[in-house]
Scaffold this active site. Sequence first.
Site, PDB file in Angstrom:
ATOM      1  N   ARG A   9       2.254  19.925   6.432  1.00  0.00           N
ATOM      2  CA  ARG A   9       3.318  19.059   6.960  1.00  0.00           C
ATOM      3  C   ARG A   9       4.350  19.787   7.817  1.00  0.00           C
ATOM      4  O   ARG A   9       4.695  19.309   8.893  1.00  0.00           O
ATOM      5  CB  ARG A   9       4.001  18.280   5.825  1.00  0.00           C
ATOM      6  N   GLU A  23       0.838  -1.208   0.000  1.00  0.00           N
ATOM      7  CA  GLU A  23       0.000   0.000   0.000  1.00  0.00           C
ATOM      8  C   GLU A  23       0.871   1.256   0.000  1.00  0.00           C
ATOM      9  O   GLU A  23       0.794   2.068   0.917  1.00  0.00           O
ATOM     10  CB  GLU A  23      -0.899   0.001   1.246  1.00  0.00           C
ATOM     11  N   PRO A  24       1.712   1.431  -1.011  1.00  0.00           N
ATOM     12  CA  PRO A  24       2.580   2.606  -1.006  1.00  0.00           C
ATOM     13  C   PRO A  24       1.785   3.882  -1.283  1.00  0.00           C
ATOM     14  O   PRO A  24       0.877   3.874  -2.107  1.00  0.00           O
ATOM     15  CB  PRO A  24       3.551   2.325  -2.163  1.00  0.00           C
ATOM     16  N   GLY A  25       2.116   4.925  -0.576  1.00  0.00           N
ATOM     17  CA  GLY A  25       1.511   6.228  -0.818  1.00  0.00           C
ATOM     18  C   GLY A  25       2.597   7.224  -1.157  1.00  0.00           C
ATOM     19  O   GLY A  25       2.888   7.507  -2.322  1.00  0.00           O
ATOM     20  N   TYR A  44       0.437  13.926   0.930  1.00  0.00           N
ATOM     21  CA  TYR A  44      -0.053  14.575   2.154  1.00  0.00           C
ATOM     22  C   TYR A  44       0.050  16.096   2.042  1.00  0.00           C
ATOM     23  O   TYR A  44       0.324  16.793   3.010  1.00  0.00           O
ATOM     24  CB  TYR A  44       0.679  14.028   3.398  1.00  0.00           C
ATOM     25  N   CYS A  67      -3.377  33.594  10.154  1.00  0.00           N
ATOM     26  CA  CYS A  67      -3.195  34.225  11.461  1.00  0.00           C
ATOM     27  C   CYS A  67      -2.886  33.193  12.539  1.00  0.00           C
ATOM     28  O   CYS A  67      -3.708  32.904  13.408  1.00  0.00           O
ATOM     29  CB  CYS A  67      -4.439  35.027  11.802  1.00  0.00           C
ATOM     30  N   GLU A  68      -1.726  32.580  12.425  1.00  0.00           N
ATOM     31  CA  GLU A  68      -1.229  31.594  13.389  1.00  0.00           C
ATOM     32  C   GLU A  68       0.292  31.666  13.326  1.00  0.00           C
ATOM     33  O   GLU A  68       0.852  31.672  12.224  1.00  0.00           O
ATOM     34  CB  GLU A  68      -1.589  30.154  12.969  1.00  0.00           C
ATOM     35  N   TYR A  77       4.138  18.236  11.464  1.00  0.00           N
ATOM     36  CA  TYR A  77       5.208  17.284  11.791  1.00  0.00           C
ATOM     37  C   TYR A  77       6.566  17.955  11.955  1.00  0.00           C
ATOM     38  O   TYR A  77       7.566  17.265  12.149  1.00  0.00           O
ATOM     39  CB  TYR A  77       5.364  16.239  10.673  1.00  0.00           C
TER      40      TYR A  77
HETATM   41  C1  PLP Z   1      -1.154   5.904   5.326  1.00  0.00           C
HETATM   42  C2  PLP Z   1      -1.209   4.461   5.053  1.00  0.00           C
HETATM   43  C3  PLP Z   1      -0.492   3.910   3.991  1.00  0.00           C
HETATM   44  C4  PLP Z   1       0.450   4.712   3.134  1.00  0.00           C
HETATM   45  O1  PLP Z   1       1.556   5.141   3.841  1.00  0.00           O
HETATM   46  P1  PLP Z   1       2.800   5.807   3.069  1.00  0.00           P
HETATM   47  O2  PLP Z   1       3.752   6.100   4.131  1.00  0.00           O
HETATM   48  O3  PLP Z   1       2.287   7.038   2.413  1.00  0.00           O
HETATM   49  O4  PLP Z   1       3.305   4.821   2.089  1.00  0.00           O
HETATM   50  C5  PLP Z   1      -0.641   2.556   3.726  1.00  0.00           C
HETATM   51  N1  PLP Z   1      -1.458   1.783   4.479  1.00  0.00           N
HETATM   52  C6  PLP Z   1      -2.167   2.280   5.505  1.00  0.00           C
HETATM   53  C7  PLP Z   1      -3.039   1.391   6.282  1.00  0.00           C
HETATM   54  C8  PLP Z   1      -2.067   3.620   5.833  1.00  0.00           C
HETATM   55  O5  PLP Z   1      -2.753   4.104   6.870  1.00  0.00           O
END
Ligand code: PLP
Length: 419
Positions: free
Chosen positions: A311, A273-275, A370, A341-342, A315
Amino acid sequence: MHFFQHKDGVLYGEECSVEAIAREIGTPFYLYSYRTLVRHFETFDAAFSDLPHLVCYSAKANSNGAILKTFISRGGGIDIVSGGELFRALQAGANPAKIVYSGVGKREDEIRYALREGILLFNCESYQEPHVINGIAGTMGVKAPIALRVNPDIDPHTHPYIATGMKKAKFGIDIERAVSWYQEAKRLPHLTIGGVSCHIGSQLTETGPFTEAVTRVRELVLKLRAEGIAIDYVDLGGGLGITYHDEEPPDPREYAHAICEQGKDLRCTFIFEPGRVLVGNAGILVTRVLYTKEGEKNFVVVDAAMNDLIRPTLYGSYQEIVPVKKRKGEEMVADMVGPICESGDFLARDRVMPRFEPGDLVAIMSAGAYGFSMSSTYNSRPRVAEVLVQDAAFHLIRERESYADLIRGERIPSFLEGK
Ligand SMILES: *Cc1c(COP(=O)(O)O)cnc(C)c1O
């Protein structure tokens, strides 16, 4: 690796001048590179060619339909965390049989929607969730495919807000209790056990934690099989980090190598599940300098703000600042801040940067993940436009919001009318 480069001192996204895009659509805007997206997806996918696998892009990193479609059209599935993301994925043409659904708080209506569409897997994150899904599946006359998302208690060495695989995190279930919960889930008549899942955190820059996680998941799969529970899918989540500043994350091949060692004889399909790793460096946020304030501390005020890219504020993260047109001359140490205004509204702090002047365009790099997806309209700032470049052409993939969009859906109750 990405396709945002200066040519003769001017920043290009692929073959498109960033300045020319800004002239046409105004600032701020997010700009994504199609070629970069494709390259990242293909590199990631190819890294696992030795394992039966499915790459389910994590929609929350950037859920624009054009981005989803880019991955879907290359055979990708989608990892969703809400009914809204399911809707987006389906709108973009995702095959429901390649959709996995994670998240600690799935509502009944969302579960029903996902069952109606026939998704691949529900990654369950509590004791109660399989029972709830079983009940709903029963009333619909279907069987729900589930995995338990286990929490392998591994420190991913990342920011605490995005560390998800430690005991103190809200995510997943204690891996020690997994076998008995699987046995119980197996007895529920409207469920099929599809697999095991885990996701230990985001922006990981070492392979160690991934190796540990897959080792622990592997042990669990073997234990479950010994108990007569078939496991077809192992979902290892996302989390692979990218270079924002000086990080040196493993490249997808090293990451894949670490996993394949443990996984190759497990006889199951691996889901990833790469994001961030797919979209992070494929996008930038382009903003214009409004004012500069020099004094004991220097500030460069730009037209993008924390509502557009949170971000740095959330973070404390580093985003590289690059002038769209390189200029010779002095540098300065300054904070780059937005109009909100922060005091927490900053995009960069105490950073050496060119001595910008009003009107200059600035690119905030590595903003594809993100970025827009976490944006808001705080201070009643309409959300910015999103643009995709492909070679020498650019395409608006989301219009800049209007003032009318800001109040869409609001109502003035009748007792206030005429006051
Ligand atoms: C956020 C998330 C991802 C993706 O994370 P990345 O760090 O962006 O790759 C994959 N799986 C789950 C369950 C997540 O919550």
